[in-house]
Design an enzyme around this catalytic site. Structure first.
Site, PDB file in Angstrom:
ATOM      1  CE  LYS A  78      37.466  57.935  36.172  1.00 10.42           C
ATOM      2  NZ  LYS A  78      37.617  57.266  37.465  1.00 10.42           N
ATOM      3  CG  ASP A 115      40.630  55.782  36.400  1.00  7.51           C
ATOM      4  OD1 ASP A 115      40.105  55.508  37.486  1.00  7.51           O
ATOM      5  OD2 ASP A 115      40.184  55.391  35.312  1.00  7.51           O
ATOM      6  CB  SER A 146      45.849  54.445  45.911  1.00  9.56           C
ATOM      7  OG  SER A 146      45.700  53.767  44.675  1.00  9.56           O
ATOM      8  CB  THR A 150      42.419  50.222  47.434  1.00  5.88           C
ATOM      9  OG1 THR A 150      42.659  51.492  46.843  1.00  5.88           O
ATOM     10  CG2 THR A 150      41.195  49.604  46.803  1.00  5.88           C
TER      11      THR A 150
HETATM   12  N1  LIG Z   1      44.745  50.193  43.048  1.00  5.65           N
HETATM   13  C1  LIG Z   1      43.748  50.857  43.605  1.00  5.65           C
HETATM   14  O1  LIG Z   1      43.951  51.701  44.492  1.00  5.65           O
HETATM   15  C2  LIG Z   1      42.323  50.592  43.179  1.00  5.65           C
HETATM   16  C3  LIG Z   1      41.312  51.487  43.563  1.00  5.65           C
HETATM   17  C4  LIG Z   1      39.986  51.216  43.187  1.00  5.65           C
HETATM   18  C5  LIG Z   1      39.697  50.085  42.448  1.00  5.65           C
HETATM   19  N2  LIG Z   1      40.711  49.238  42.072  1.00  5.65           N
HETATM   20  C6  LIG Z   1      40.343  48.048  41.276  1.00  5.65           C
HETATM   21  O2  LIG Z   1      40.772  46.873  41.969  1.00  5.65           O
HETATM   22  C7  LIG Z   1      41.210  45.866  41.054  1.00  5.65           C
HETATM   23  C8  LIG Z   1      42.638  45.444  41.392  1.00  5.65           C
HETATM   24  O3  LIG Z   1      43.489  46.587  41.333  1.00  5.65           O
HETATM   25  P1  LIG Z   1      45.075  46.414  41.464  1.00  5.65           P
HETATM   26  O4  LIG Z   1      45.620  47.773  41.560  1.00  5.65           O
HETATM   27  O5  LIG Z   1      45.390  45.396  42.515  1.00  5.65           O
HETATM   28  O6  LIG Z   1      45.408  45.774  40.041  1.00  5.65           O
HETATM   29  P2  LIG Z   1      46.698  44.894  39.651  1.00  5.65           P
HETATM   30  O7  LIG Z   1      46.793  44.957  38.181  1.00  5.65           O
HETATM   31  O8  LIG Z   1      47.868  45.279  40.488  1.00  5.65           O
HETATM   32  O9  LIG Z   1      46.282  43.407  40.094  1.00  5.65           O
HETATM   33  C9  LIG Z   1      45.291  42.651  39.467  1.00  5.65           C
HETATM   34  C10 LIG Z   1      45.650  41.176  39.603  1.00  5.65           C
HETATM   35  O10 LIG Z   1      44.575  40.394  39.085  1.00  5.65           O
HETATM   36  C11 LIG Z   1      45.120  39.319  38.324  1.00  5.65           C
HETATM   37  N3  LIG Z   1      44.099  38.858  37.383  1.00  5.65           N
HETATM   38  C12 LIG Z   1      43.733  39.405  36.189  1.00  5.65           C
HETATM   39  N4  LIG Z   1      42.731  38.682  35.636  1.00  5.65           N
HETATM   40  C13 LIG Z   1      42.452  37.678  36.513  1.00  5.65           C
HETATM   41  C14 LIG Z   1      41.493  36.624  36.531  1.00  5.65           C
HETATM   42  N5  LIG Z   1      40.618  36.444  35.538  1.00  5.65           N
HETATM   43  N6  LIG Z   1      41.489  35.765  37.590  1.00  5.65           N
HETATM   44  C15 LIG Z   1      42.358  35.924  38.603  1.00  5.65           C
HETATM   45  N7  LIG Z   1      43.272  36.912  38.637  1.00  5.65           N
HETATM   46  C16 LIG Z   1      43.327  37.777  37.611  1.00  5.65           C
HETATM   47  C17 LIG Z   1      46.361  39.914  37.685  1.00  5.65           C
HETATM   48  O11 LIG Z   1      47.268  38.903  37.296  1.00  5.65           O
HETATM   49  C18 LIG Z   1      46.901  40.771  38.841  1.00  5.65           C
HETATM   50  O12 LIG Z   1      47.763  40.035  39.677  1.00  5.65           O
HETATM   51  C19 LIG Z   1      41.051  46.489  39.657  1.00  5.65           C
HETATM   52  O13 LIG Z   1      39.791  46.121  39.147  1.00  5.65           O
HETATM   53  C20 LIG Z   1      41.062  47.990  39.939  1.00  5.65           C
HETATM   54  O14 LIG Z   1      40.348  48.719  38.953  1.00  5.65           O
HETATM   55  C21 LIG Z   1      41.989  49.462  42.431  1.00  5.65           C
END
Ligand SMILES: NC(=O)c1ccc[n+]([C@@H]2O[C@H](COP(=O)([O-])OP(=O)(O)OC[C@H]3O[C@@H](n4cnc5c(N)ncnc54)[C@H](O)[C@@H]3O)[C@@H](O)[C@H]2O)c1
Length: 348
Positions: A78, A115, A146, A150
């Site tokens: 990382k 990340d 991604s 996911t």
């Molecule tokens: N994008 C990926 O490929 C990936 C891979 C592994 C893990 N993740 C994890 O998955 C999660 C989502 O990723 P993403 O890419 O969709 O993020 P994103 O930022 O596109 O979406 C997150 C959403 O959650 C909402 N949100 C924030 N706080 C909130 C709350 N308290 N209650 C309800 N909604 C809330 C935001 O408004 C947003 O719409 C993150 O924790 C990320 O670390 C994502």
């Protein structure tokens, strides 16, 4: 910093002070036992450089366990770029070019992707200095975002969890609440709907919610009411730390299975979930689909079919985790770690 490194069980850590920006860079190479140390690069402001180092060490170990539990041929690494509070956007290109040079110097023992705080355009910059990067933009020859991959992994994890808990993997008529409809959650909502699930959603951004309410007629739940919503599966796809001593007692769902990283407030909250009879799908298993997609297509040169198959296998891994937890009377997180350690010990 000495005590952090002394108490860490990884292979080595690279530290680099970026004089032009004042950023500290740490690359934790936790293990190359199963293959090239692979993990994203996080860019964040930390209270101290040692807090950045601590994150790099912890997250690189997490990557070792993530690849190992999934039985994938990669090791754990990382990168953490700890930028000062006044880090300016115009310094980004130079910083990522120098970071790319550093990664190149490691000669391929470490490969990185996007990340928290970094994106495919940052990976494009890094790729000007090294080929040991993935998750670049399609214009630069990368596989693109991604999020959908996911979401596919979460979908297969939810099906496996339903099969384990209810004896039926069909999602037809299952009530599933998705917390956060961003890149991952939004895609998941569409997939669940297509599979016949009754979907509820919550998000703090009303603009995001609107398109799902208006176009798909999906039921909206206020963010604070989400925990006590009447549903079979609660799928956290927003932020970390949402499962804690105040939210867990309110859960009506029998399964928690979602993409958000570090869903638990603290490790002991697992015991609270178990005591309530909630089946918890360890996040680091559930959310691997995006990494499998980027790595598989760009680095392992897998076909799309093979990538899809590997993402579907997340569900099978999860079922083994559940079985191991039940047999050994341990939490599902402990079971996942046990499987990972076993896979690592097979390699001398
Ligand atoms: N994008 C990926 O490929 C990936 C891979 C592994 C893990 N993740 C994890 O998955 C999660 C989502 O990723 P993403 O890419 O969709 O993020 P994103 O930022 O596109 O979406 C997150 C959403 O959650 C909402 N949100 C924030 N706080 C909130 C709350 N308290 N209650 C309800 N909604 C809330 C935001 O408004 C947003 O719409 C993150 O924790 C990320 O670390 C994502």
């Amino acid at each position: 910093m000495e005590s952090l490194i002394e108490s860490w069980d990884g292979e080595f850590v690279v530290s680099y002070f970026d004089r032009p920006t004042g950023a500290w860079i740490f690359i934790g190479v936790h293990s190359t036992k199963l293959g090239v140390a692979t993990g994203g690069t996080r860019l964040k402001t930390y209270p101290t450089p040692s807090a950045g180092l601590e994150d790099a060490l912890k997250l690189s170990k997490g990557m070792t366990l993530k690849w190992a539990v999934l039985g994938l041929p990669r090791g754990g690494g990382k990168g953490v770029i700890a930028v000062p509070e006044d880090f300016a956007d115009e310094d980004r290109e130079g910083l990522f070019l120098r970071y790319g040079e550093l990664v190149e110097k490691l000669g391929g023992i470490y490969e990185t992707g996007p990340d928290l705080g970094t994106s495919s355009s940052d990976m494009d910059i890094i790729s000007r200095k090294t080929s040991h990067v993935f998750g670049t933009s399609p214009e630069a020859g990368g596989a693109g975002g991604s999020g959908p991959a996911t979401a596919s992994g979460v979908f297969s994890a939810i099906k496996a969890s339903c099969e384990y808990r209810f004896g039926d993997s069909s999602l037809d008529g299952r009530k599933i609440l998705v917390q956060g409809v961003g890149g991952v959650g939004g895609e998941l909502v569409r997939m669940l709907r297509e599979a016949g699930a009754e979907v509820l959603l919550t998000d703090v951004e009303q603009e995001r919610v609107k398109q799902f309410k208006d176009n798909l007629g999906i039921q909206y739940v206020e963010p604070e009411k989400a925990y006590e919503a009447d549903c079979d599966v609660f799928s956290p796809c927003a932020v970390g730390g949402i499962l804690n001593e105040t939210t867990i007692p309110r859960l009506k769902a029998q399964i928690v299975c979602g993409a958000a990283n570090n869903q638990l407030g603290k490790l002991s909250d697992l015991k609270l979930l178990r005591a309530r009879g909630v089946l918890y799908a360890p996040d680091f298993v559930v959310n691997a689909g995006g990494a499998i997609y980027l790595l598989g297509l760009e680095k392992l040169k897998w076909s799309r079919e093979k990538v899809e198959e590997e993402i579907r296998r997340i569900g099978d891994t999860l079922k083994s985790v559940y079985k191991e937890a039940e047999t050994s009377a341990i939490t599902t997180e402990e079971a996942a770690l046990q499987i990972a350690e076993r896979n690592l010990s097979k390699v001398s």
